[in-house]
Design a protein around this motif. Structure first.
Motif, PDB file in Angstrom:
ATOM      1  N   VAL A 192     -26.713  79.997  22.000  1.00  0.00           N
ATOM      2  CA  VAL A 192     -27.317  81.319  21.781  1.00  0.00           C
ATOM      3  C   VAL A 192     -26.214  82.303  21.405  1.00  0.00           C
ATOM      4  CG1 VAL A 192     -28.454  83.273  22.931  1.00  0.00           C
ATOM      5  CG2 VAL A 192     -29.304  80.938  23.271  1.00  0.00           C
ATOM      6  N   THR A 193     -26.420  83.021  20.300  1.00  0.00           N
ATOM      7  CA  THR A 193     -25.438  84.015  19.861  1.00  0.00           C
ATOM      8  C   THR A 193     -25.990  85.436  19.923  1.00  0.00           C
ATOM      9  OG1 THR A 193     -26.116  83.642  17.577  1.00  0.00           O
ATOM     10  CG2 THR A 193     -24.204  82.394  18.363  1.00  0.00           C
ATOM     11  N   SER A 194     -27.323  85.574  20.013  1.00  0.00           N
ATOM     12  CA  SER A 194     -27.947  86.898  20.153  1.00  0.00           C
ATOM     13  C   SER A 194     -28.895  86.853  21.329  1.00  0.00           C
ATOM     14  CB  SER A 194     -28.757  87.272  18.905  1.00  0.00           C
ATOM     15  OG  SER A 194     -27.921  87.557  17.821  1.00  0.00           O
ATOM     16  N   LEU A 195     -28.825  87.892  22.187  1.00  0.00           N
ATOM     17  CA  LEU A 195     -29.630  87.878  23.409  1.00  0.00           C
ATOM     18  C   LEU A 195     -30.277  89.226  23.653  1.00  0.00           C
ATOM     19  CD1 LEU A 195     -30.355  86.310  26.080  1.00  0.00           C
ATOM     20  CD2 LEU A 195     -28.427  87.523  27.116  1.00  0.00           C
ATOM     21  N   VAL A 196     -31.598  89.194  23.915  1.00  0.00           N
ATOM     22  CA  VAL A 196     -32.281  90.366  24.466  1.00  0.00           C
ATOM     23  C   VAL A 196     -32.216  90.247  25.983  1.00  0.00           C
ATOM     24  CG1 VAL A 196     -34.449  91.638  24.670  1.00  0.00           C
ATOM     25  CG2 VAL A 196     -33.798  90.617  22.469  1.00  0.00           C
ATOM     26  N   ASP A 197     -31.486  91.164  26.609  1.00  0.00           N
ATOM     27  CA  ASP A 197     -31.238  91.147  28.054  1.00  0.00           C
ATOM     28  C   ASP A 197     -32.046  92.279  28.682  1.00  0.00           C
ATOM     29  OD1 ASP A 197     -30.248  91.538  30.629  1.00  0.00           O
ATOM     30  OD2 ASP A 197     -28.157  91.188  30.074  1.00  0.00           O
ATOM     31  N   ILE A 198     -33.172  91.908  29.313  1.00  0.00           N
ATOM     32  CA  ILE A 198     -34.077  92.895  29.925  1.00  0.00           C
ATOM     33  C   ILE A 198     -33.723  92.990  31.399  1.00  0.00           C
ATOM     34  CG2 ILE A 198     -36.484  93.555  30.302  1.00  0.00           C
ATOM     35  CD1 ILE A 198     -37.204  91.433  28.081  1.00  0.00           C
ATOM     36  N   SER A 199     -33.037  94.055  31.783  1.00  0.00           N
ATOM     37  CA  SER A 199     -32.545  94.194  33.151  1.00  0.00           C
ATOM     38  C   SER A 199     -32.616  95.653  33.561  1.00  0.00           C
ATOM     39  CB  SER A 199     -31.074  93.755  33.245  1.00  0.00           C
ATOM     40  OG  SER A 199     -30.928  92.393  32.911  1.00  0.00           O
ATOM     41  N   PRO A 200     -32.805  95.901  34.876  1.00  0.00           N
ATOM     42  CA  PRO A 200     -32.579  97.278  35.335  1.00  0.00           C
ATOM     43  C   PRO A 200     -31.096  97.585  35.138  1.00  0.00           C
ATOM     44  CG  PRO A 200     -32.880  95.780  37.204  1.00  0.00           C
ATOM     45  CD  PRO A 200     -33.101  94.970  35.971  1.00  0.00           C
ATOM     46  N   PRO A 201     -30.738  98.761  34.650  1.00  0.00           N
ATOM     47  CA  PRO A 201     -29.318  99.027  34.384  1.00  0.00           C
ATOM     48  C   PRO A 201     -28.476  98.896  35.651  1.00  0.00           C
ATOM     49  CG  PRO A 201     -30.715 100.793  33.519  1.00  0.00           C
ATOM     50  CD  PRO A 201     -31.599  99.913  34.336  1.00  0.00           C
ATOM     51  N   TRP A 202     -27.308  98.301  35.512  1.00  0.00           N
ATOM     52  CA  TRP A 202     -26.378  98.189  36.652  1.00  0.00           C
ATOM     53  C   TRP A 202     -24.962  98.479  36.137  1.00  0.00           C
ATOM     54  CZ3 TRP A 202     -22.918  94.071  35.967  1.00  0.00           C
ATOM     55  CH2 TRP A 202     -23.325  93.085  35.060  1.00  0.00           C
ATOM     56  N   PRO A 203     -24.096  99.018  37.015  1.00  0.00           N
ATOM     57  CA  PRO A 203     -22.749  99.396  36.570  1.00  0.00           C
ATOM     58  C   PRO A 203     -21.970  98.162  36.101  1.00  0.00           C
ATOM     59  CG  PRO A 203     -23.207 100.193  38.811  1.00  0.00           C
ATOM     60  CD  PRO A 203     -24.328  99.294  38.443  1.00  0.00           C
ATOM     61  N   GLY A 204     -21.312  98.260  34.984  1.00  0.00           N
ATOM     62  CA  GLY A 204     -20.523  97.136  34.481  1.00  0.00           C
ATOM     63  C   GLY A 204     -21.277  96.239  33.504  1.00  0.00           C
ATOM     64  N   TRP A 205     -22.578  96.503  33.323  1.00  0.00           N
ATOM     65  CA  TRP A 205     -23.410  95.655  32.458  1.00  0.00           C
ATOM     66  C   TRP A 205     -22.872  95.646  31.016  1.00  0.00           C
ATOM     67  CZ3 TRP A 205     -29.099  97.254  30.876  1.00  0.00           C
ATOM     68  CH2 TRP A 205     -29.725  96.199  30.218  1.00  0.00           C
ATOM     69  N   ILE A 206     -22.664  96.834  30.464  1.00  0.00           N
ATOM     70  CA  ILE A 206     -22.253  96.919  29.054  1.00  0.00           C
ATOM     71  C   ILE A 206     -20.890  96.253  28.868  1.00  0.00           C
ATOM     72  CG2 ILE A 206     -21.568  98.530  27.239  1.00  0.00           C
ATOM     73  CD1 ILE A 206     -23.716 100.447  28.256  1.00  0.00           C
ATOM     74  N   GLU A 207     -19.958  96.508  29.797  1.00  0.00           N
ATOM     75  CA  GLU A 207     -18.613  95.942  29.646  1.00  0.00           C
ATOM     76  C   GLU A 207     -18.624  94.423  29.755  1.00  0.00           C
ATOM     77  OE1 GLU A 207     -15.860  97.059  28.481  1.00  0.00           O
ATOM     78  OE2 GLU A 207     -16.959  98.936  28.180  1.00  0.00           O
ATOM     79  N   LEU A 208     -19.410  93.884  30.706  1.00  0.00           N
ATOM     80  CA  LEU A 208     -19.485  92.429  30.850  1.00  0.00           C
ATOM     81  C   LEU A 208     -20.090  91.805  29.594  1.00  0.00           C
ATOM     82  CD1 LEU A 208     -19.080  89.919  32.726  1.00  0.00           C
ATOM     83  CD2 LEU A 208     -21.500  90.184  33.322  1.00  0.00           C
ATOM     84  N   PHE A 209     -21.149  92.435  29.096  1.00  0.00           N
ATOM     85  CA  PHE A 209     -21.792  91.887  27.892  1.00  0.00           C
ATOM     86  C   PHE A 209     -20.808  91.908  26.722  1.00  0.00           C
ATOM     87  CE2 PHE A 209     -26.179  90.653  26.705  1.00  0.00           C
ATOM     88  CZ  PHE A 209     -25.835  90.070  25.507  1.00  0.00           C
TER      89      PHE A 209
END
Ligand code: ZN
Length: 479
Positions: free
Chosen positions: A124-141
């Motif tokens: 998988v190279t593209s992912l729709v990640d449906i999550s409640p926002p959590w700190p660090g999410w954007i950086e980890l992704f």
């Protein structure tokens, strides 16, 4: 600019633009300059910075997963495979989400990192990640190297149970509005991230937990930003019955009346349509509404199949004109297994081998998902398209004999044969290992996080049960 050439690839699944389908090509070179494919054919003679030997490889476009919940689903390994309530038409969703969910941000981070590794390792190279926002999410992704469509979830109501058969709703529209505003903030931050691979999807969580106004405003916000919109619809019999009770319409018909269907809208699951044998509504309009409006469906067969649920059927959705994509709504996050199950379950539902083909499922896992995300540059190998590329090892034992390598991959080898993965021209998997994240370390954090989650269950369950009472081990444990 860096030019990479996959030289003399034994097999390539290339995009044939005129008929809009994938085709096999043999013994060709594929070149990409940074993030863009520049050449696909025989005898590449341009500049080269790096050569990858393709003589033992099947080259695929990166797979596109349009529905997932990485921040909690890996926490359910060993917990949800056989958990469901017969008194709620088999679904375990409502009981489980009440008693068991990530207890803290480290649990979410460990779960997401583990899931991202599983996803990369299955191509998988593209992912729709449906999550409640959590700190660090954007950086980890961003660190994962995957292409991210971050879908921060929110809703006006939360589900709760007081017994094992009635689904209740605790409404709080102010919370839904605050969640909506926060979600747009997360999406803006993802779009602004310097990696350039992150985008967003406007994602009110479920059709039954959002007010009409919140759904309409969310859809409008997605349209204004040119972003996709997604919502869970028709994922359980309880939900469909509730929506008919409220509105006298199925969830799909209500969504049509609200004006939230159409191109750019992805419905999570849309399994229990009015024509489904477990619903048998007097109307038979849902499938035509989806197909006629250009709406996409994210089909995730595994969690439903474990309950005994089945889409009726994937082939009929395609023939109705629905844009079909695939997702991983539970662990394992393995989109190749989802392709295989979707094909087999469709044939069982139809009692007909011709209802879907392997090509149909591969299209859904690539170009179909890309169309759903309004991204025609993804999921296709051709000059000018984005360089999201997966290399499959033809010498992997489960690929042999590779007479028809796509069938070997989908029905036999799956993730075991994934060797190299490139996203935006950058290598993120090498020799079958994730180069960007640490799956082993995430795995040990995940086990500790699961223990914390289980410990919290009695305080949240409507019967104050322990996790092992809610979902016992598969075998009795010796005294
Ligand atoms: Zn879901």
């Amino acid at each position: 600019m860096t030019t990479t050439v996959i030289k003399n690839a034994a097999w390539v699944i290339a995009w044939d633009e005129a008929p809009g389908r994938h085709i096999y090509r043999r013994n060709v070179d594929l070149a990409f300059d940074d993030g863009r494919i520049s050449f696909l054919g025989q005898g590449y003679a341009g500049p080269v910075d790096r050569v990858v030997d393709g003589s033992t490889r099947l080259v695929l476009p990166g797979l596109i997963d349009i529905h997932s919940h990485p921040e909690h689903e890996p926490l359910y390994r060993g917990i949800r495979e056989e958990h469901g309530l017969p008194s709620m038409h088999m679904t375990g969703l409502y009981e489980r989400s009440q008693a068991l969910s990530a207890t803290d941000d480290d649990a979410r981070a460990a779960s997401a990192e583990f899931a991202y590794c599983e996803l990369l390792l299955s191509g998988v190279t593209s992912l729709v990640d449906i999550s409640p926002p959590w700190p660090g999410w954007i950086e980890l992704f961003a660190r994962s190297g995957m292409r991210g469509f971050l879908a921060p979830g929110y809703n006006s109501a939360r589900w709760y149970l007081e017994d094992d058969h009635e689904l209740n709703y605790a409404w709080d529209e102010a919370r839904g509005r605050a969640g909506f505003a926060a979600a747009l903030g997360v999406i803006d931050a993802a779009l602004a991230h310097p990696c350039g691979r992150l985008s967003g999807v406007v994602s009110p969580m479920q059709i039954d937990t959002c007010t009409a106004e919140l759904l309409r405003d969310s859809h409008r916000a997605a349209k204004e930003r040119g972003l996709p919109f997604t919502v869970h619809v028709a994922q359980s019999v309880s939900e469909v019955r509730e929506m008919i009770r409220r509105h006298g319409q199925t969830p799909v018909q209500w969504a049509e009346a609200l004006g939230i269907l159409g191109r750019g809208t992805i419905l999570g699951h849309a399994l229990f349509l009015d024509s489904h044998s477990w619903i048998r509504s007097w109307t038979k309009r849902d499938l035509a509404i989806l197909g006629g409006s250009g709406t996409a469906v994210a089909h995730c067969p595994t969690p439903f199949a474990r309950y005994g649920h089945i889409m009726e059927n994937f082939g009929d959705y395609l023939r109705a004109g629905v844009t079909m994509g695939l997702g991983t709504d539970c662990a394992p996050h393995n989109l190749v297994e989802e392709m295989r199950k979707a094909a087999i379950l469709a044939r069982i539902a139809a009692r007909d081998i011709t209802t879907v083909t392997t090509a149909d499922l591969f299209h859904a896992a690539t170009a179909g998902g890309a169309t759903a995300l309004l991204r025609d540059d993804l999921g296709r190998l051709a000059p000018g398209k984005t360089a999201d590329i997966v290399l499959i090892d033809l010498e992997c034992p489960q690929m042999q004999p590779a007479r028809d390598p796509l069938r070997s991959f989908v029905y036999h080898a799956a993730d075991r044969a994934v060797r190299e993965v490139f996203v935006d021209g950058r290598q993120v998997v090498g020799d079958g290992r994730v180069l960007t994240l640490d799956q082993k370390a995430a795995g040990s954090r995940l086990r500790a996080a699961q223990e914390r989650m289980e410990a919290a269950a009695p305080g949240r369950d409507y019967r104050r049960r322990s996790a092992s009472q809610i979902t016992p081990l598969s075998l009795p444990l010796a005294e």
